[in-house]
Design an enzyme around this catalytic site. Structure first.
Site, mmCIF file in Angstrom:
data_model
loop_
_atom_site.group_PDB
_atom_site.id
_atom_site.type_symbol
_atom_site.label_atom_id
_atom_site.label_comp_id
_atom_site.label_asym_id
_atom_site.label_seq_id
_atom_site.Cartn_x
_atom_site.Cartn_y
_atom_site.Cartn_z
ATOM 1 N N LYS A 9 0.827 -1.214 0.000
ATOM 2 C CA LYS A 9 0.000 0.000 0.000
ATOM 3 C C LYS A 9 0.865 1.270 0.000
ATOM 4 O O LYS A 9 2.058 1.218 0.297
ATOM 5 C CB LYS A 9 -0.921 -0.032 1.217
ATOM 6 C CG LYS A 9 -1.932 -1.180 1.199
ATOM 7 C CD LYS A 9 -2.914 -1.058 2.368
ATOM 8 C CE LYS A 9 -3.916 -2.206 2.374
ATOM 9 N NZ LYS A 9 -4.909 -2.053 3.466
ATOM 10 N N TYR A 49 -13.116 -3.113 -2.332
ATOM 11 C CA TYR A 49 -13.542 -2.858 -0.958
ATOM 12 C C TYR A 49 -15.063 -2.739 -0.859
ATOM 13 O O TYR A 49 -15.572 -1.965 -0.050
ATOM 14 C CB TYR A 49 -12.859 -1.596 -0.417
ATOM 15 C CG TYR A 49 -11.396 -1.786 -0.061
ATOM 16 C CD1 TYR A 49 -10.966 -2.877 0.701
ATOM 17 C CD2 TYR A 49 -10.438 -0.855 -0.458
ATOM 18 C CE1 TYR A 49 -9.623 -3.048 1.033
ATOM 19 C CE2 TYR A 49 -9.094 -1.016 -0.118
ATOM 20 C CZ TYR A 49 -8.693 -2.122 0.628
ATOM 21 O OH TYR A 49 -7.374 -2.277 0.966
ATOM 22 N N ASN A 112 -1.791 0.586 6.720
ATOM 23 C CA ASN A 112 -1.286 -0.641 7.350
ATOM 24 C C ASN A 112 -0.406 -1.472 6.400
ATOM 25 O O ASN A 112 -0.304 -2.684 6.533
ATOM 26 C CB ASN A 112 -2.449 -1.465 7.921
ATOM 27 C CG ASN A 112 -3.473 -1.839 6.872
ATOM 28 O OD1 ASN A 112 -3.282 -1.592 5.689
ATOM 29 N ND2 ASN A 112 -4.569 -2.452 7.294
ATOM 30 N N HIS A 115 -2.001 -5.360 1.883
ATOM 31 C CA HIS A 115 -3.237 -6.135 1.758
ATOM 32 C C HIS A 115 -2.868 -7.564 1.396
ATOM 33 O O HIS A 115 -1.984 -7.780 0.569
ATOM 34 C CB HIS A 115 -4.112 -5.558 0.629
ATOM 35 C CG HIS A 115 -5.234 -6.481 0.233
ATOM 36 N ND1 HIS A 115 -6.473 -6.439 0.815
ATOM 37 C CD2 HIS A 115 -5.267 -7.503 -0.670
ATOM 38 C CE1 HIS A 115 -7.227 -7.399 0.284
ATOM 39 N NE2 HIS A 115 -6.519 -8.063 -0.615
ATOM 40 N N GLU A 126 -10.160 -11.070 -6.313
ATOM 41 C CA GLU A 126 -9.096 -10.074 -6.464
ATOM 42 C C GLU A 126 -8.184 -10.401 -7.648
ATOM 43 O O GLU A 126 -7.728 -9.492 -8.354
ATOM 44 C CB GLU A 126 -8.310 -9.966 -5.160
ATOM 45 C CG GLU A 126 -9.149 -9.338 -4.049
ATOM 46 C CD GLU A 126 -8.613 -9.572 -2.643
ATOM 47 O OE1 GLU A 126 -9.298 -9.172 -1.681
ATOM 48 O OE2 GLU A 126 -7.516 -10.159 -2.488
HETATM 49 N N1 UDP Z 1 -9.708 0.122 6.987
HETATM 50 C C1 UDP Z 1 -9.802 1.434 7.430
HETATM 51 N N2 UDP Z 1 -10.495 1.694 8.586
HETATM 52 C C2 UDP Z 1 -11.089 0.700 9.310
HETATM 53 C C3 UDP Z 1 -10.998 -0.634 8.845
HETATM 54 C C4 UDP Z 1 -10.295 -0.889 7.682
HETATM 55 O O1 UDP Z 1 -9.275 2.357 6.796
HETATM 56 O O2 UDP Z 1 -11.695 0.988 10.361
HETATM 57 C C5 UDP Z 1 -8.949 -0.156 5.751
HETATM 58 C C6 UDP Z 1 -7.581 -0.792 6.031
HETATM 59 O O3 UDP Z 1 -6.619 -0.243 5.129
HETATM 60 C C7 UDP Z 1 -7.854 -2.250 5.782
HETATM 61 C C8 UDP Z 1 -8.864 -2.187 4.634
HETATM 62 O O4 UDP Z 1 -9.680 -1.070 4.946
HETATM 63 O O5 UDP Z 1 -6.687 -2.984 5.471
HETATM 64 C C9 UDP Z 1 -9.713 -3.443 4.475
HETATM 65 O O6 UDP Z 1 -10.337 -3.722 5.696
HETATM 66 P P1 UDP Z 1 -10.491 -5.211 6.235
HETATM 67 O O7 UDP Z 1 -11.412 -5.151 7.400
HETATM 68 O O8 UDP Z 1 -10.842 -6.119 5.106
HETATM 69 O O9 UDP Z 1 -9.028 -5.523 6.812
HETATM 70 P P2 UDP Z 1 -7.846 -6.445 6.259
HETATM 71 O O10 UDP Z 1 -8.471 -7.677 5.633
HETATM 72 O O11 UDP Z 1 -7.064 -5.612 5.284
HETATM 73 O O12 UDP Z 1 -7.032 -6.777 7.483
HETATM 74 MG MG MG Z 2 -9.980 -7.825 4.246
#
Ligand code: UDP
Ligand code: MG
Length: 141
Positions: A9, A49, A112, A115, A126
């Site tokens: 990212k 997303y 973070n 992905h 994806e």
């Molecule tokens: N995200 C965010 N705020 C939140 C939760 C998620 O900006 O409160 C973003 C974050 O970059 C995350 C992505 O949305 O990696 C996808 O969310 P998911 O819950 O699928 O988490 P992941 O699978 O990436 O751990």
């Molecule tokens: Mg996810």
């Protein structure tokens, strides 16, 4: 063989740790079978997303994800989906242990670093969104 989709990212791209992250996956013995560096199109992010499209953080997430190009990859190997999720650590980088990619390189819940596909269903979706069949290389380490 199982496949997963990874995005390095914008926060990690800006930090200059693309190579360090790729090295972790290579050292774990996984195989890189597709890679490209691109700025994510708006409509792709809506599909990627879709599970977050009604959340308050969605507009900010999209502007973060398009703030630089990202490194998109497909990695292959035994249990690669689950294994990569472990290597990444939990979504919120502040809660991610040191030694995980998010714990070492991420900043918070949005920025973070990485992905990785959540499960096989997400990985298939994806791969279809991000790669054309001819962009995927079949080879063995
Ligand atoms: N995200 C965010 N705020 C939140 C939760 C998620 O900006 O409160 C973003 C974050 O970059 C995350 C992505 O949305 O990696 C996808 O969310 P998911 O819950 O699928 O988490 P992941 O699978 O990436 O751990
Ligand atoms: Mg996810």
């Amino acid at each position: 063989m199982e496949r997963t989709v990874v995005l390095i990212k914008p926060d990690a791209v800006k930090k200059g740790v693309i190579g360090k992250i790729i090295t972790r996956f290579e050292e774990e013995g996984f195989t890189l079978i597709a890679a490209k560096f691109l700025r994510l199109p708006d409509d792709l992010l809506d599909d990627w997303y879709a599970h977050h499209k009604d959340k308050s953080f969605f507009p900010e997430l999209k502007s973060f994800m398009t703030s630089t190009p990202v490194m998109a990859m497909i990695w292959e190997g035994k249990n690669v989906i689950e294994r990569f999720r472990v290597l990444c650590g939990p979504t919120d980088s502040r809660k991610a242990p040191k030694g995980t990619i998010r714990g070492d390189y991420g900043r918070d819940v949005q920025a973070n670093a990485i992905h990785a596909s959540e499960d096989e269903h997400a990985a298939n979706k994806e791969m279809d969104l991000m790669f054309l069949p001819h962009e995927i290389q079949e080879w063995k380490r």
